[in-house]
Design a protein around this motif. Sequence first.
Motif, mmCIF file in Angstrom:
data_model
loop_
_atom_site.group_PDB
_atom_site.id
_atom_site.type_symbol
_atom_site.label_atom_id
_atom_site.label_comp_id
_atom_site.label_asym_id
_atom_site.label_seq_id
_atom_site.Cartn_x
_atom_site.Cartn_y
_atom_site.Cartn_z
ATOM 1 N N ALA B 417 0.814 -1.212 0.000
ATOM 2 C CA ALA B 417 0.000 0.000 0.000
ATOM 3 C C ALA B 417 0.852 1.267 0.000
ATOM 4 O O ALA B 417 0.525 2.245 -0.651
ATOM 5 N N SER B 418 1.970 1.236 0.688
ATOM 6 C CA SER B 418 2.740 2.466 0.832
ATOM 7 C C SER B 418 3.524 2.815 -0.428
ATOM 8 O O SER B 418 3.817 3.971 -0.686
ATOM 9 N N THR B 419 3.863 1.818 -1.253
ATOM 10 C CA THR B 419 4.674 2.104 -2.442
ATOM 11 C C THR B 419 3.923 1.874 -3.744
ATOM 12 O O THR B 419 4.318 2.345 -4.800
ATOM 13 N N SER B 463 -4.386 0.128 -5.408
ATOM 14 C CA SER B 463 -4.154 0.745 -4.099
ATOM 15 C C SER B 463 -5.429 0.581 -3.296
ATOM 16 O O SER B 463 -6.407 0.046 -3.800
ATOM 17 N N LEU B 464 -5.411 1.087 -2.085
ATOM 18 C CA LEU B 464 -6.596 0.931 -1.253
ATOM 19 C C LEU B 464 -7.615 2.028 -1.519
ATOM 20 O O LEU B 464 -8.563 2.196 -0.779
ATOM 21 N N SER B 465 -7.424 2.785 -2.598
ATOM 22 C CA SER B 465 -8.266 3.934 -2.875
ATOM 23 C C SER B 465 -9.424 3.549 -3.789
ATOM 24 O O SER B 465 -9.233 2.869 -4.787
ATOM 25 N N ASP B 468 -9.380 4.487 -7.607
ATOM 26 C CA ASP B 468 -8.215 4.064 -8.384
ATOM 27 C C ASP B 468 -8.665 3.101 -9.489
ATOM 28 O O ASP B 468 -9.226 2.048 -9.211
ATOM 29 N N SER B 470 -6.484 2.122 -12.040
ATOM 30 C CA SER B 470 -5.300 1.772 -12.829
ATOM 31 C C SER B 470 -5.289 0.315 -13.276
ATOM 32 O O SER B 470 -4.881 0.005 -14.392
#
Lengths: 314, 571
Positions: B417-419, B463-465, B468, B470
């Motif tokens: 998640a962070s990268t 991502s966790l969004s 998103d 993508s």
Amino acid sequence: MAVRISNLSIQRQLINDINRNQKAVQDLQYKLSTGYNINSPSDDPVGILNALKLKTSISEGRQYQKNIDYGASKLSATINILSSIESLVLDIMGIASDAVNATSSASHSVTAQEIDGMLNEIYLHANAKFLGRYVFGGTETTTQPYTESIVSGNTVLIERTAVANSVESFKGIDGKIYATVAEGLDYQINISGSVPFVPNGEGGVNDIFDTLINLRDSINNHDTATTASLIKDLDDIYENVVTQTTLLGGRLNRLYKIKDSNTDLGIFKDENLSNILNVDHVKAITDLNYQQFVLQMSLQVGTKMISPSLMDYI
Amino acid sequence: MTFESLYIGVEAMRASQGALSVVGHNIANVNTEGYTRQRANIESNTPMDKFPGQMGTGSHVEEIQRLTDSFTRIQLELEKQKEGQYSVESDILQEIEQVLNEPTDSGLQQALSEFFNSFHTLANAPEEFGNRNLIIEQGINLSSKLHSLASQLKDVQSQADQLVELKVNEVNSITARIASLNKQISSVEVAEGQNANDLRDARELLFRDLNKIITVTSYEDENKNLFVEANGSVLVAHTKSVLISTVRDVNGYLVPADKNSGTEIIIKGGEFKGALDARDIKLQDALDSLDSLSKNIITEVNRIHSQGTSLDGFDSITGDVVIGEPALNLVNSGLENIPVNGSFYLSAFNSSTQSLEEHEITVDPYSDSMNDIITRINTAFGGGVGVPGINVSASLNSAGQLEFQTAANYKLQFVEASTGNVDDSDFLLAAGVNTFFEGDSAYTISVKDFIKDNANNISAGRSLSIGDNSNALMIADIATQYTMNNNQSTFSDYYAGMVSEVGTDSQVAIRNEENQESLVAMLEERLLSTTGVSLDEEGANLLVYQRMYQAGAKFINVMNSVLDTLINGLV
């Protein structure tokens, strides 16, 4: 060797010929009734290859147009909101400059309230939605990007939510949303939610909310020196918003250009497909008339050939 | 001498009557398939030695001869083999074309486009539940299209099987009739010394029909029996036929075989050859292409899908791949898709405490076994060998599938998640975790229940969004990637190529059939020019023999009056 002609052979040949002519007529009728030149792959194996590829490509093209329409409307909405913010900032700069020159404390308080109203408007714009999704929320489209908290009586403080994973590139308020607008071309159709409002982070330089809150309070407090310096800051903020609007405008223009070229390409492909698949009516009808004539001739000749034999005369 | 001349008249009438019957027989058979016109050969009778020389004694029908053209007949038999082959081949290929149902708006090409376009639609609004359902619908539509294509092609294959069965029966019926004709011909020609004209016609026609079905060779022995062989397998010997039947070959298809020994008959031509070639080569090619297309769609979509994130994350998730040998390294553990060197990522997000625990799990397929990876996951999350991790644990279920469990309030996602890092080792693809399709062929491809039961499990983002899109874009982009034919064509190109190939084969077969038909028609024409009945000719013969009969009668009349003069005039 003298050629013997047997009755069976006359009959067979006649039937073969009539069948062949009838098939030619039927093929043409089929083409005309379906409107297609190619009704099964064996009619034109090369044609069908190109036709199928074109169909896929046309279908993709139509999807790209849909993606562009969606992206363009989203960009237009964003641009409209930014333009409103632009003029609000301009107005605030105007009335704030007037306030610096005015000496009446009553008028300062009125100006402060006026700015507060406009600040609220900007705040509402920052949380604007397009098709039910927050415009400046990045990829967090369902979480309100900016929240306010009222600290005291008539003072309005605006704070931003701490979005859990805003550090990620794909995540949070700066998350980018793309749409595929042509083959292999992904186009960003949103704006990073922080850029127009807090380009250097919360409380950083050009933080539109902090600046306006401070401006409002300094006018309210008759602090002319601070007010003057904040108006200078507003200049930069205005510049920032205008720059973003222009950037998005340019992006939107580019998107329309891509749409136009997609449309041209689409028309070209449609024509190409039609040339391969669709029947040339003039030619097909002419051919049909000719074939029908040939068929009728063969039938007429046939009846003449079958009947006579020596048996008729003895 | 006195009354003998009367007999000359009788002989003339008898001979002309015989000839007239032959004319009548010819006329009666003017339309009979395979009939060879006959001719009554009239010869003069043996003369009597008399003074002043040999005196004729009239005429008689010496033999009834068939006027045939053996050279053309044999050529026709050979060309019939090709005619049979091409006509069955083109029939089957045209059926394949019908199954493919292109160019229409309901073919596979359309389903493919719509499936990948639905990911664009999701990308435009990944939050919309309706868009997720659209993908499921399109995925089901695509897989059912592939199923129905595969099963329809299989139907055509079994139709070809049925044709083989049918033709085997036909061969048996023909050979039985040839055998019985052998017996009759032998008794007429050998025992009675006459020409078995009509029986020979019948036997030749049957032999020609047999050639249309199967390439056979023949010879006639001294007893006038026709011996028939198909590439070494005897079909007719003396007055007996040998039955053939069908056996299943290594691929499970029916092939003709000797009924007694069960040995396959090697097919060189005829309708059998057409059916076998079309079924075993062309149809199989089409099925193989469809399978390979399906397999690649499954793999490519699954690869990207497994790298993305679902809308909500998972409380638990089970892969659909059964790990055959969990203790062996991944290369040898019986996986369909073998992972490569790389890493995959696990993020456990606690929505109530907003805390995130994430770990990178490295994969080396040559040294790591599935058990090693499971231990690595558990260790990363605070467990160890045989000890489950705390927030996330991994294990093999009883069926041998990889399973992840999370602690309460934790949701698992397969990204860092962070990268934003995602699986680059294909490990998740290999284990069938977080994938979209299951199956490995056109027959078995289907959208996983895991997706069908919960549309939120479709990976739209990385991502966790929520917004998103993508990953949806990347899946949509697969349609334009060169994923087939050693990375030279897209799915759609490949399918178009397959359709075009079937079209070319079918076109060639149709042309072959047409050419062969006209060649056969030409040979039949040539044969008919010798053997066919011409009513004009028969009409002329009719007149000739009628006159002959009349003249014979007249001659008797004249002789009668001569005798009258002799008997009554002199007395």
